[in-house]
Design a protein around this motif. Structure first.
Motif: not given
Length: 170
Positions: A112-114, A119-124, A149-156, A159-170
């Motif tokens: 995946h690409l991360c 702004k995790m809450d806004e993104l969600l 370690d407390g980091i929140r993360q989601i996966y989506l 459009p082509d099916g590539y996995w993307i992780e987005i986390n709040d380790d900013f």
């Protein structure tokens, strides 16, 4: 380090001597501390990531996704052939979309690409408002993984099916 009591005899000369003694003792104290263990086993090369390229089936759809959903800004691309979109990912890294893919990739969440956001809450909320499916690591819809370690993360998926992780380790 134990506190050091320094008595100053008199005048500027005494103060200067006291300051020199204190600096010398402080330096010795720093040098006597155990050295931090390095995780490096050999000298590092001067190397950094330059770009990631994704081969996509529909350039307009993928470009809109990375702009409107992920929030990346486009940058000028040198080819001007209508087959590429370049995005800035960080100061010195880019994402290149290249059109022409005929078959979707085999989706593997471990590959995946991360991206990270402050702004995790806004993104969600944005993903929910746009009806974009996301999930936690095990695959539970509209759920966020909280790592040890407390980091929140989601996966989506893009459009082509590539996995993307987005986390709040900013």
């Amino acid at each position: 380090m134990k506190p050091i009591k320094i008595t100053i005899a008199a005048g500027r000369c005494g103060m200067l001597i006291a300051l020199c003694c204190w600096l010398s003792l402080a330096a010795q104290s720093q040098n006597s501390r155990p050295a931090k263990k390095s995780t490096k086993t050999k000298p590092s090369m001067q190397i950094r990531i330059n770009h990631i390229a994704l081969y996509v089936t529909n350039l307009a759809t993928s470009t809109a996704f990375y702009q409107d959903v992920i929030g990346l800004d486009t940058i000028p691309e040198p080819f001007h052939d209508g087959r590429h979109t370049w995005f800035s990912v960080s100061e010195n890294a880019h994402l290149h979309l290249i059109s022409g893919r005929a078959n979707p990739p085999e989706a593997e969440k471990n590959t995946h690409l991360c991206f990270s956001t402050g702004k995790m809450d806004e993104l969600l909320e944005n993903l929910k408002a746009k009806g974009i499916h996301f999930e936690d690591w095990p695959g539970k819809a509209l759920t966020v993984t909280k790592r040890v370690d407390g980091i929140r993360q989601i996966y989506l998926k893009d459009p082509d099916g590539y996995w993307i992780e987005i986390n709040d380790d900013f």
